[in-house]
Design an enzyme around this catalytic site. Sequence first.
Site, PDB file in Angstrom:
ATOM      1  N   ASP A   1     -49.465   1.830-114.308  1.00 19.95           N
ATOM      2  CA  ASP A   1     -49.679   3.269-114.432  1.00 19.95           C
ATOM      3  C   ASP A   1     -51.144   3.682-114.367  1.00 19.95           C
ATOM      4  OD1 ASP A   1     -47.025   4.523-114.832  1.00 19.95           O
ATOM      5  OD2 ASP A   1     -46.913   3.038-116.439  1.00 19.95           O
TER       6      ASP A   1
ATOM      7  N   GLU B   1     -35.445  10.476-116.176  1.00 17.79           N
ATOM      8  CA  GLU B   1     -35.939   9.118-116.421  1.00 17.79           C
ATOM      9  C   GLU B   1     -36.885   9.166-117.616  1.00 17.79           C
ATOM     10  OE1 GLU B   1     -37.665   7.404-112.887  1.00 17.79           O
ATOM     11  OE2 GLU B   1     -38.983   6.123-114.083  1.00 17.79           O
TER      12      GLU B   1
END
Lengths: 397, 264
Positions: B64, B53
């Site tokens: 994040d 990924e």
Amino acid sequence: MSYQVDSNGYYGTFGGAYVPEMLFPNVEELRQQYMDIIFEETFQEEFHQLLRDYVGRPTPLFFAQRLSDKYNTSIYLKREDLCHTGAHKINNTIGQIILAKRLNKKRIIAETGAGQHGVATATACALMGLECIVYMGEVDMARQKLNVERMRMMGAEVRPAKTGSRTLKDATNEALRDWINNPVDTHYIIGSVVGPHPYPDLVAKLQSVISEEIQMQLMEKVGSPDPDYVIACVGGGSNAAGAFYHYLDNPNVQLIAVEAAGKGVHSGYSAATTYLGKPGVLHGSKTLLMQTDDGQVVEPHSISAGLDYPGIGPMHAHLFDSGRGKFYSVTDEEAFKAAFMISRTEGIIPALETAHAFAVLDNIRFEPTDIVVINVSGRGDKDLQTYIQFKDEYIKD
Amino acid sequence: MSTSVVLSNRIIQLFENKKENILNIYFTAGFPHLEDTVPIIKSLAAAGVDLIEIGMPYSDPVADGPIIQESNMVALDNGMTVKKLLDQLKDIRKEVSVPILLMGYINPVLQYGIEAFVRDSSAIGIDGVILPDLPMEEYERHYKKLFEENNLSFIGLITPNTSEKRLATIDRLSTGFIYMVSTNSTTGNESKSTQAVDQYFQRIQASGLVNPRLIGFNIKDHTTFAHACSFAQGAIIGSAFIKMIRQSDNIHRDIPSFVKNIRG
Ligand SMILES: Cc1ncc(COP(=O)(O)O)c(C=O)c1O
């Protein structure tokens, strides 16, 4: 054309709720409940009672004689600077804190730029006895130090945002991350008409008390609720949304939004979003956004922390796009000069954000018969440090 | 009920052929150095990971934590863009056959143009895309057909707070697998109460989803990987891998040993 949000959360092509799945339940909970809660009778009662007895509403609409003489027209000042805590921001936080309580939230988070929204949130939390955490860019913590201390004095925790430009955009990122990590017990009080649907509409509705009062006050003073112009500065756009709200569908009222040009729109140090921005997604909504060709958000600049944001609310993006609103931008220097001008002409020291709205008076040709309302979004006490620092550079007398 | 076309790409084939211990490694394109993207892919493929990924860096990655935020900033400073990444990957299928996903926030993709992005990705042999802040409703209304026509998997995310109803929607719209976010958190956090997490894993395991699942967020070593694999077809490692390559002075030595340690 409608200037209100549609059932999908859009204003024209702008808006929506572009949030990662982690935030979906939070945003969805709000979306499903906000209308029922805020239009419920006991909410309205509590909200309006607090606006009256705690915030000090209605704020005056003041006819500024000397300023009117100077520009040869009739200028009225909507005195949001006289609200408790010194800016319009508290209209929103009082509404959202009541909402948060009805959603059984125990913990409040907020982002802040100038610190006015942070102070207004800390105030509302102290009033209701709720835990309060405010994210603020490190740069803003330095330039709006007094507001940091005010928040702390009222028991809020101020957490520095240390990434990116360390200003409002980054504080908003941190608040969203906090919400991802605390999805159940926390309500996020966004400080402007930005963020995923339903926030832009929620905040606009809570701020709409500004234009509701202008209508009544103008009726009383000049026999008509409608001015020819309403002028407001735009960071995210909440004071402008509140001042425009009840005039959105009345084409006889010109809506003037003033953005921060920073050191000039072409200088690379600007926050003039409608001039420099393209459609994009930031903080959960599709709006006009200052960005590179590759879709990275550009760091904005304004001397005023509250306007130092690379986007505007989706409602304003739509007002711009449709031509309903007219957008101007004003440089740091022009705003600074306007702040000194208005201080000396009317005895009102405005916030640096608000000073941008005054500066635009020089760019519009008014008729002597025009009725012009300027929304004085906040007072300048918080900016005294900056006014002292740059006085020699900008004011030559 | 489902109108969805059955895709045929490397992700679909992977899940047909392998039912357990699927390892998906995430890394940020252009980190630590601009030209590291292809060497990292080759190294991961040689080390036997099942799925790769690749994160497309963004200036404001709100989902994040600090580690991936930093890798995004470094990658952007290095000059990484969507265009540059697709360019780096244009011959990737001459060298590796492992399934590859692109993951990123919507704005850079919007600026590239979603249609062009889907076509160009598919043309170079990308198998799927994760766009965490593209709402499912928008995907269905505007892009589902485009993804299907280009044989590109669209991977939906679920979290412990995803409602039953929404779970069904996400399962209906996902093509390839479902990304199960392990806890309500940003990436790279320490995991919290394991009992509640296990209950969520069990609940989803028993819910009869059409799509296979990979568990991600807070998977960092053999123990957490093996634990996740007992509830799903596999798991995804991101922050721990980024942390490792950030410290590494020799990725061709350290990537195989990282993967070996995870597999145990
Ligand atoms: C006094 C004042 N005016 C205006 C703004 C800009 O925000 P908005 O555009 O949401 O009114 C701020 C923000 O901090 C402010 O403090």
